[in-house]
Design an enzyme around this catalytic site. Structure first.
Site, PDB file in Angstrom:
ATOM      1  N   GLU A  33       1.190  -1.072   0.331  1.00  0.00           N
ATOM      2  CA  GLU A  33       0.145  -0.051   0.396  1.00  0.00           C
ATOM      3  C   GLU A  33       0.749   1.477   0.392  1.00  0.00           C
ATOM      4  O   GLU A  33       1.607   1.047   0.668  1.00  0.00           O
ATOM      5  CB  GLU A  33      -0.673  -0.113   1.776  1.00  0.00           C
ATOM      6  N   ARG A 262       5.587 -12.774   9.956  1.00  0.00           N
ATOM      7  CA  ARG A 262       5.700 -11.582   9.311  1.00  0.00           C
ATOM      8  C   ARG A 262       7.900 -11.458  10.354  1.00  0.00           C
ATOM      9  O   ARG A 262       7.783 -12.196  11.270  1.00  0.00           O
ATOM     10  CB  ARG A 262       5.438 -10.823   9.070  1.00  0.00           C
ATOM     11  N   LYS A 272       4.093   0.442   9.787  1.00  0.00           N
ATOM     12  CA  LYS A 272       4.559   2.122   9.203  1.00  0.00           C
ATOM     13  C   LYS A 272       3.950   2.967   9.960  1.00  0.00           C
ATOM     14  O   LYS A 272       4.927   4.387   9.610  1.00  0.00           O
ATOM     15  CB  LYS A 272       3.532   2.116   7.960  1.00  0.00           C
TER      16      LYS A 272
HETATM   17  P1  ATP Z   1      -0.130  -1.006   6.712  1.00  0.00           P
HETATM   18  O1  ATP Z   1      -1.099  -2.324   5.716  1.00  0.00           O
HETATM   19  O2  ATP Z   1      -0.636  -1.149   8.464  1.00  0.00           O
HETATM   20  O3  ATP Z   1       0.154  -0.261   5.831  1.00  0.00           O
HETATM   21  P2  ATP Z   1       1.917  -3.781   5.944  1.00  0.00           P
HETATM   22  O4  ATP Z   1       2.946  -3.712   6.433  1.00  0.00           O
HETATM   23  O5  ATP Z   1       0.905  -4.331   5.642  1.00  0.00           O
HETATM   24  O6  ATP Z   1       1.157  -1.839   7.120  1.00  0.00           O
HETATM   25  P3  ATP Z   1       1.990  -2.928   3.281  1.00  0.00           P
HETATM   26  O7  ATP Z   1       2.248  -2.230   2.698  1.00  0.00           O
HETATM   27  O8  ATP Z   1       0.510  -4.121   3.104  1.00  0.00           O
HETATM   28  O9  ATP Z   1       1.908  -2.737   4.488  1.00  0.00           O
HETATM   29  O10 ATP Z   1       3.020  -4.502   3.259  1.00  0.00           O
HETATM   30  C1  ATP Z   1       3.168  -5.508   1.731  1.00  0.00           C
HETATM   31  C2  ATP Z   1       3.607  -6.260   2.133  1.00  0.00           C
HETATM   32  O11 ATP Z   1       4.757  -6.707   2.584  1.00  0.00           O
HETATM   33  C3  ATP Z   1       1.883  -7.451   1.948  1.00  0.00           C
HETATM   34  O12 ATP Z   1       1.809  -7.958   1.375  1.00  0.00           O
HETATM   35  C4  ATP Z   1       2.828  -7.760   3.673  1.00  0.00           C
HETATM   36  O13 ATP Z   1       1.782  -9.113   4.051  1.00  0.00           O
HETATM   37  C5  ATP Z   1       4.099  -7.753   3.370  1.00  0.00           C
HETATM   38  N1  ATP Z   1       5.037  -7.025   4.974  1.00  0.00           N
HETATM   39  C6  ATP Z   1       4.278  -6.781   6.234  1.00  0.00           C
HETATM   40  N2  ATP Z   1       5.165  -6.403   6.351  1.00  0.00           N
HETATM   41  C7  ATP Z   1       6.205  -7.283   6.926  1.00  0.00           C
HETATM   42  C8  ATP Z   1       6.809  -8.284   7.602  1.00  0.00           C
HETATM   43  N3  ATP Z   1       7.072  -7.549   8.862  1.00  0.00           N
HETATM   44  N4  ATP Z   1       7.327  -9.072   7.206  1.00  0.00           N
HETATM   45  C9  ATP Z   1       6.781  -9.597   6.308  1.00  0.00           C
HETATM   46  N5  ATP Z   1       5.682  -9.858   5.670  1.00  0.00           N
HETATM   47  C10 ATP Z   1       5.429  -7.976   5.704  1.00  0.00           C
HETATM   48 MG    MG Z   2      -1.336  -4.329   4.599  1.00  0.00          MG
END
Ligand code: ATP
Ligand code: MG
Length: 557
Positions: A33, A262, A272
């Site tokens: 995102e 994760r 974030k």
């Molecule tokens: P948010 O959705 O709260 O803004 P997010 O960390 O999930 O934050 P995204 O941009 O949705 O951010 O993440 C993109 C991809 O990265 C998703 O598929 C997510 O599962 C993966 N991802 C995010 N944080 C981690 C992590 N700490 N370890 C492994 N994969 C991650």
């Molecule tokens: Mg996310």
């Protein structure tokens, strides 16, 4: 004897799906995102998704970069650009497969209409509070809103009115009609669409209803013919909903969601929201501050992309969440740089040594290898004269037996130069050593110690006449505790006040001409990189410490 590498559980599923013929090829996706910069946790997901595509290139596998930009309020194009740059820098290539979820808004809408026509979705005008109460809880089944009894025709016209801007924000939502008594709360008639009179970076003002993540994501995957949709464990109990949308919407393919743990790292935060707060409150210098776990921060810190990939490989894939010791990441960085980084000399805490008998065998320069184990990296000729800087800690007034560096009457070698013997020293008014005098031993350059001379160490040095002053930033962990998220006073209460120390060091002259991003080992100290923003060839050098040579935390423990 070589063993086939063992596959993690995701790669095993993929290998089975190819072997059984369930899929002829594999398509994965990385779906950020664009509401922040990528961090090391994202790197785990990037290495997994793009890695699987590369490993299955023979069957034409690929990985899509898809911006999940369905939420108009938090997204910025600055983030889109930084994410592309970071994925590329990590060494991956999406080729032609760049997508924006916002390009699918019409498809999401059509799917919603389809659900309404099937009697599987309804417009609900309950308030958020009423919806919350009626949803029930883990021990009490929910009760359905009276609005669920509306006819498909009525729902269609209300939904069209929602789309046309006929309602205010919060006046109504579109919900799926699934199961208000489900033990899985995600299935209790989840919201599909909400009204947001907001401008979207891609679609402008053409929409004022926006789909929820749980609804949009499976549809995005299906539209792109993703075979394996890999996400983190928090989505495990959203999977029945994912499957329900795939089952009940007119989608062109049936992706499978698989969850993995994760990545969490000690001594840092990865949310974030928290990273944004650190940036906005100027607790750090920006998203690329070298103390942050962001990809851009790690890059500026001097962490090589290959070391980050090695780290992601080493931690592997599991179904259990846990926290990885950041020392493991630092180990990979050291391991890579030890092999690849050329050596240079810098003195961080300088004290001057006057070589009293220099004229007995003056040198114009010392020949110093650029890498101790790799002769292919050649050597360099560093100017030297009768005054050199050495590291304060390489001298002891009253050294113990095991100290093999300089002390009164003792011998040490200047790397690439003579063996020297300390003849005297001076102290300043505060008792600190301010000057050392020594004699060179003629005939010892490039030769073993003469009989009767005990010289067991070579120390680094910088020539006083030609060495230059450099700004050196010594970065340390941003937080003082392993798990800042759990800090009683909040994560900001455990910020490390000493996470950045800026000093002026003496460095060998050629570093003044280093290109930004030039990475090297300062011999016997650590790995350093010429700052990508503030270092300019020809000006006073600016170096960031990537990582110290030894893990001082492990040493203390
Ligand atoms: P948010 O959705 O709260 O803004 P997010 O960390 O999930 O934050 P995204 O941009 O949705 O951010 O993440 C993109 C991809 O990265 C998703 O598929 C997510 O599962 C993966 N991802 C995010 N944080 C981690 C992590 N700490 N370890 C492994 N994969 C991650
Ligand atoms: Mg996310």
């Amino acid at each position: 004897m070589s063993e086939a590498p063992s596959l993690d559980f995701i790669r095993e599923i993929i290998a089975d799906d190819l072997a059984s013929g369930k899929h002829a090829s594999i398509i994965t996706r990385f779906p950020p995102e664009p509401n922040g910069y990528l961090h090391i946790g994202h790197a785990k997901s990037i290495c997994l998704n793009f890695g699987i595509a590369l490993e299955n290139a023979v069957v034409g596998a690929r990985c899509h970069l898809r911006f999940d930009d369905t939420n108009p309020e938090k997204e910025e194009s600055e983030y889109v650009e930084s994410i592309k740059q970071d994925v590329k820098w990590l060494g991956f290539d999406w080729g032609d497969n760049l997508y924006f979820a916002s390009d699918y808004f019409q498809f999401f809408y059509d799917c919603a209409v389809h659900l309404i026509n099937q009697g599987l979705a309804y417009v609900d005008d309950d308030s958020a509070e009423e919806m919350r109460v009626k949803r029930g809880n883990l021990t009490t089944p929910g009760t359905r809103s009276a609005c669920a009894e509306r006819s498909a025709e009525e729902n269609l016209s209300l939904f069209e009115k929602m789309k046309a801007g006929g309602f205010k924000e919060g006046e109504c939502v579109l919900r799926a009609r699934i199961d208000m008594a489900s033990s899985n709360m995600n299935l209790r008639d989840p919201v599909l669409y909400r009204i947001m009179h907001a401008h979207h970076h891609n679609t402008g003002d053409s929409w004022c209803i926006y789909p929820m993540y749980d609804f949009a994501h499976p549809l995005e995957d299906a539209l792109e013919h993703i075979t394996h949709s890999l996400c983190t464990l928090e989505f495990e109990n959203h999977r029945p909903l994912y499957d329900w949308f795939i089952e009940n919407c007119p989608v062109p393919s049936k992706p499978r969601q698989i969850e993995f743990a994760r990545l969490n790292l000690t001594y840092t935060v990865m949310s974030k929201r928290k990273l944004l707060q650190l940036v906005q409150e100027n607790r750090v210098s920006g998203w690329d501050d070298p103390r942050l776990p962001t990809i851009s921060g790690l890059r500026r810190r001097g962490y090589p992309a290959a070391a980050i990939r090695d780290f992601c490989k080493r931690i592997g894939m599991t179904k259990f969440s846990g926290t990885t010791d950041v020392a493991l990441l630092e180990f990979e960085v050291r391991d890579f740089l030890n092999r690849e980084a050329p050596r240079r000399m810098a003195v961080l805490d300088p004290v001057k040594v006057i070589l009293e008998n220099w004229s007995a065998e003056p040198l114009t320069h010392a020949d110093v290898p650029n890498h101790p184990q790799n002769p292919d990296m050649g050597e360099r000729h560093i100017p030297i004269s009768n005054e050199v800087w050495i590291e304060r800690e390489d001298f002891m007034e009253d050294p113990p037996k095991k100290f093999f560096r300089l002390g009164p009457g003792r011998y040490v070698r200047l790397k690439g130069g003579h063996i020297i013997q300390c003849t005297s020293f001076e102290k300043d008014s505060t008792g600190n050593i301010s000057l050392i005098r020594a004699q060179i031993l003629p005939g010892t350059v490039g030769k073993d110690s003469p009989v009767g001379v005990v010289c067991k160490a070579a120390i680094h040095w910088v020539d006083c006449a030609t060495g230059v002053d450099a700004q050196v930033r010594l970065y340390d962990r941003l937080f003082t505790v392993e798990n800042p998220d759990d800090a009683e006073g909040g994560f900001l209460s455990v910020l490390n006040p000493e996470s950045l120390k800026t000093i002026t060091a003496k460095v060998e002259p050629m570093l003044a001409n280093a290109e930004p991003g030039f990475s090297c080992q300062f011999e016997r100290i650590g790995y350093f990189i010429a700052d990508s923003k503030e270092h300019q060839p020809g000006a006073k050098p600016v170096f960031n410490r990537t990582v110290a040579l030894k893990d001082s935390y492990a040493a203390r423990a």
